[in-house]
Design an enzyme around this catalytic site. Structure first.
Site, PDB file in Angstrom:
ATOM      1  CB  SER A   1      -0.921   0.016   1.225  1.00 37.21           C
ATOM      2  OG  SER A   1      -1.830  -1.057   1.176  1.00 37.21           O
TER       3      SER A   1
ATOM      4  CD  GLU B   1      -1.365  -4.398  10.211  1.00 36.65           C
ATOM      5  OE1 GLU B   1      -1.703  -4.058   9.074  1.00 36.65           O
ATOM      6  OE2 GLU B   1      -0.743  -5.451  10.455  1.00 36.65           O
TER       7      GLU B   1
ATOM      8  CB  SER C   1      -7.018 -14.519   3.937  1.00 37.03           C
ATOM      9  OG  SER C   1      -6.466 -15.738   4.401  1.00 37.03           O
ATOM     10  CG  ASN C   2     -12.396 -13.834   6.592  1.00 36.93           C
ATOM     11  OD1 ASN C   2     -11.857 -12.835   7.061  1.00 36.93           O
ATOM     12  ND2 ASN C   2     -13.671 -13.863   6.251  1.00 36.93           N
ATOM     13  CD  GLU C   3     -10.122 -18.165   3.483  1.00 41.11           C
ATOM     14  OE1 GLU C   3     -11.205 -18.228   2.876  1.00 41.11           O
ATOM     15  OE2 GLU C   3      -9.455 -17.115   3.545  1.00 41.11           O
TER      16      GLU C   3
END
Length: 417
Positions: free
Chosen positions: A177, A260, A396-398
């Site tokens: 980013s 974070e 990620s969610n996983e």
């Protein structure tokens, strides 16, 4: 290191000694006074999916905050911070979000790298890098993710080797980013040949303005390019710009991730609440609120937002005890799924018009709300499209579910190749 004297920057240190109510009032008064005139048009600008909006004016806004002593609140005073308590930092983020102040351009340096350097950096590194972070004179990017590693940070392959007093870096990072506007990046590299997984990694501070670094923006669904792929082809950085010991990069990287997901998440939730409130008003105005299904979805979103707030407050209460280790992963799952659902709710409330892009000659385009040359979207269309990524970036969610299952619940590890 020599302390940065906030009084020399015109900062009124006395106002920090009052009650929480007085502190909030002081923050609110400053924001009301300064988020006006040349900065008034920045309200609610630059959020996720809109980081390209008004970058120059938002940078100037960040520097105004710095001059007034509103940056690096939680840092110790000796490093140029304000030594604010957790309660004060929460109150600041809440007032900042309520005011509609623009998204910060210096988040990575201030909230991630700065605390990491204070915790793990050398005296020389602190003296070199902390002052320009507090004054927003240097911007940072985060070099973690790689194309071949997915969300598995321990599987990175970007290499670094010591040669003639320099680290020589080769490899590629992705989803970086704001790398196209940053001067520096902290880069996790594999510095021990033959090492695997978490071992043999080093956390390096790398200048981006050099011949060996190529930054290429990645266009996303919204038509904009807030993140990039970054190529390192024999790029270099000084041997002393490794944070922690060589080979201890995983420890430093994990320490950074804890910073974070700190108190700024409460401010994030105030922003979420504002978005939900605007969607409710839109539903009242266009009649969507008469639909019982829409009303139920709004009520569910309202309740889930309060669950998120309760979880973060509980997490912050266990900062000193260390908690169970899964609080950050639970928080990421909660807010990512909720915000993605909010984007879906926004287009459902908007109805058929959500399928049509605004005319390029609209008032919004004329006022540079959208980046010329890219697709024209209104804010709710952009919210819907960008929040598709909320459950992927930042872990990620996983991955978050695996962390909770294995490290908190003690379930057997998932089979890995």
């Amino acid at each position: 290191m020599t302390a940065i004297n906030l009084a020399d920057r015109g900062v009124d240190l006395g106002r920090w000694d009052g009650t929480a109510t007085e502190f909030s009032a002081a923050v609110r008064a400053w924001l009301d006074e300064h988020l006006a005139g040349e900065f008034e048009h920045l309200k609610s600008r630059g959020g996720p999916g809109s980081e390209h909006e008004f970058f120059g004016p938002r940078l100037a806004w960040d520097r105004l905050l710095a001059k007034a002593g509103w940056t690096c609140l939680g840092w110790p005073a000796e490093f140029g911070g304000r030594g604010a308590t957790i309660e004060q930092r929460i109150l600041f983020h809440q007032e900042y979000a309520r005011s509609g102040a623009p998204a910060r351009v210096s988040h990575v340096g201030e909230e991630l790298l700065g605390p990491t350097l204070i915790e793990f950096g050398t005296q020389e590194q602190k003296e070199r890098f902390l002052p320009p972070i507090t004054t927003v004179d240097e911007l940072w990017a985060q070099g973690y993710s790689e194309p071949g590693a997915g969300s598995d940070l321990a599987n990175i392959s970007t290499t670094a080797r010591l040669e003639d007093g320099k680290w020589v870096i080769n490899g590629q990072k992705i989803w970086t980013s704001l790398a196209h506007v940053a001067q520096w990046a902290f880069v996790l590299c594999r510095s021990e040949p033959g090492s695997i997984r978490h071992s043999g990694l080093s956390f390096l501070l790398v200048p981006l303005d050099q011949p060996g670094v190529t930054v290429r923006p990645i266009q996303q669904l919204t038509g904009t390019s807030e993140f990039n792929e970054v190529f390192f082809d024999n790029a270099t950085t000084d041997a002393g710009l490794v944070v922690g010991q060589p080979g201890d990069g995983w420890k430093v990287a994990m320490g950074l991730l804890q910073f974070e997901r700190g108190v700024s998440t409460l401010g994030q939730q105030v922003g979420f609440s504002r978005e939900l409130g605007e969607i409710v008003e839109m539903a009242k105005e266009n009649g969507a609120a008469e639909d019982p299904v829409i009303r139920e979805r709004i009520a569910r979103a309202w309740l889930e937002l309060r669950v998120m707030r309760a979880h973060v407050q509980r997490t912050l209460a266990t900062v000193d005890t260390g908690g169970s280790g899964g609080e950050a992963s639970v928080a990421k799952l909660l807010w990512a799924n909720w915000h993605r659902g909010l984007g879906e709710l926004a287009v459902a409330v908007q109805g058929a018009p959500s399928l049509i892009a605004p005319d390029a000659t609209s008032e919004g385009a004329a006022n540079n709300i959208f980046d010329p040359g890219n697709v024209e979207l209104d804010r709710w269309q952009r919210l819907y499209l960008f929040t598709r990524a909320d459950t992927i970036y930042g872990g990620s969610n996983e991955v978050q579910r695996n962390i909770i299952a294995e490290r908190v619940l003690g379930l057997p590890r998932e089979a890995r190749s």
